[in-house]
Design an enzyme around this catalytic site. Structure first.
Site, PDB file in Angstrom:
ATOM      1  N   ASP A  72       0.802  -1.221   0.000  1.00 44.63           N
ATOM      2  CA  ASP A  72       0.000   0.000   0.000  1.00 44.63           C
ATOM      3  C   ASP A  72       0.837   1.274   0.000  1.00 44.63           C
ATOM      4  OD1 ASP A  72      -2.492  -1.209  -0.138  1.00 44.63           O
ATOM      5  OD2 ASP A  72      -2.575  -1.517   2.025  1.00 44.63           O
ATOM      6  N   ASP A  94      -5.093  -5.547  -6.200  1.00 45.03           N
ATOM      7  CA  ASP A  94      -4.904  -4.106  -5.977  1.00 45.03           C
ATOM      8  C   ASP A  94      -3.446  -3.693  -6.173  1.00 45.03           C
ATOM      9  OD1 ASP A  94      -6.553  -5.717  -4.366  1.00 45.03           O
ATOM     10  OD2 ASP A  94      -7.046  -4.105  -3.008  1.00 45.03           O
TER      11      ASP A  94
END
Ligand code: GLY
Length: 390
Positions: free
Chosen positions: A104, A166
């Site tokens: 992330d 993602d």
């Protein structure tokens, strides 16, 4: 940007009106949060004010608010809008020197600092991005050929080498660094990740798993499964949106046609599964209680932004038209009174679903929906300007 809109499309969507709306909503948020050292994250359906999150390593959404502020500045060009974007971008500084906690880092630092650098040219921002790309690359496993997305789940869930869909989005920071003075190996890492994901992250029809597991000794693919979708083999809307956005970006960066063909495949499946004459999906295309399931406006915003770009990259005129029309329809639907928050909440959009299996952020306003919505509006405006200029 190449001219992408024909004359008949130029008047079809009032993008200026929507960007003005975003500017108005965003200033409501600024007044409400009053420069607290936190970022807005979501507004649950039952509330009217943002739930804030502090800037800490595990919080994957902290880069979206600074990114939104930069896109808004790109539209208004008011110095005070740049100043406030700078303030919130600077709040992320503690994250820029830490070792990689998970993939992330890309969402956190690229959505914020790449826009900050693009719009200000400040050298310090560039250096932060170059360092962040090197840090993210420490999670790359050459035996598997992908980045380890969630190191904590190796022991927590016994997921040896896990890669989530993602993660594709965060490859953009590696490509960016390789082009901007960073190590050229970052390009190879990003491309290898995209290739391995293409080989294992998808079912025959182009639908993606959320999570893939690989063996760490010989790198073989173990299995695909879900984490935030309805079932392992269901079509989780935002997961597929990440795939569409991801392979569009990978094609832009590599110019390798196999990625263009793959971006088309994952897109065509998504478009074929949308409800008839509707452009915002249910949170999972296979959720059992459709049409009574919650929607996911965030998926529509991500796909709208991706398809505007894909339409410009296309080598097939018919597909370019189809994607441009689909993206415009998505933006029109998101800009309707059903999806815009307007007077009810200070967010741009409502009706997103974050993590249904966890019963969290269901039918909520979520910050990343707003980020990709304003990104798509800015992209649309640029395409329009290019069309009018030509
Ligand atoms: N990256 C997590 C999500 O899409 O919810």
């Amino acid at each position: 940007m190449i001219a992408c809109f024909g004359k008949e499309q130029v008047k079809s969507f009032d993008v200026e009106k929507q960007l003005n709306y975003c500017n108005k909503q965003l200033h409501k948020t600024l007044v409400a949060i009053q420069k607290k050292d936190c970022m807005p994250r979501n507004i649950p359906d039952s509330l009217t004010t943002w739930q804030l999150v502090s800037v800490e390593i595990g919080e994957w959404t902290v880069g979206f608010w600074p990114g939104i502020l930069w896109y808004n500045y790109e539209n208004t060009l008011y110095k005070q809008d740049a100043d406030i974007a700078t303030y919130y971008t600077d709040l992320l500084k503690p994250l820029t020197t830490l070792p990689a906690y998970d993939h992330d880092l890309g969402f956190q630092l690229f959505c914020s600092y790449s826009n900050a650098y693009r719009l200000t040219g400040k050298e310090a921002y560039k250096q932060i991005l170059l360092n962040a790309a090197d840090t993210l690359a420490t999670l790359f496993n050459p035996t598997v050929g992908t980045i380890l997305s969630w190191p904590r789940e190796v022991t927590n869930r016994n997921w040896p080498h896990n890669t989530i869909i993602d993660n594709l989005i965060n490859l953009e920071m590696l490509y960016w660094a390789a082009k901007n003075g960073g190590d050229k190996k970052l390009y190879d890492i990003a491309t290898q990740h995209a290739e391995i994901s293409m080989a294992h992250h998808f079912r025959e029809d182009g639908g993606c798993y959320h999570v893939t597991l690989f063996d760490t000794i010989d790198g073989h693919f173990i299995k695909g499964m879900t984490h935030q979708g309805y079932a392992d083999s269901s079509l989780w809307a935002r997961g597929q949106a990440w795939a569409i956005y991801g392979y569009t970006m990978v094609y832009r960066e590599t110019q390798d046609k196999k990625f263009l063909r793959f971006a088309e495949k994952v897109t065509d499946l998504y478009l074929s599964r949308l409800p008839e004459n509707e452009f915002v999906p249910f949170w999972d295309f296979d959720a059992p209680d459709i049409p009574n399931e919650p929607r996911d406006a965030s998926a529509a915003a991500i796909v709208a932004s991706a398809l505007l770009e894909l339409s410009c990259l296309e080598d097939n005129k018919q597909k370019a038209e189809e994607y441009k029309t689909a993206a415009t329809n998505m933006l029109m639907e998101l800009s309707s009174d059903k999806y815009q928050s307007r007077e009810t909440k200070p967010s741009f959009l409502q009706h997103s679903t974050g993590h249904w299996p966890d019963k969290s952020e269901i039918d909520a306003a979520i910050i990343y929906a707003d980020y990709y919505y304003i990104e798509a509006l800015i992209g649309y405006k640029k395409m329009l300007t290019a069309s009018v200029d030509n």
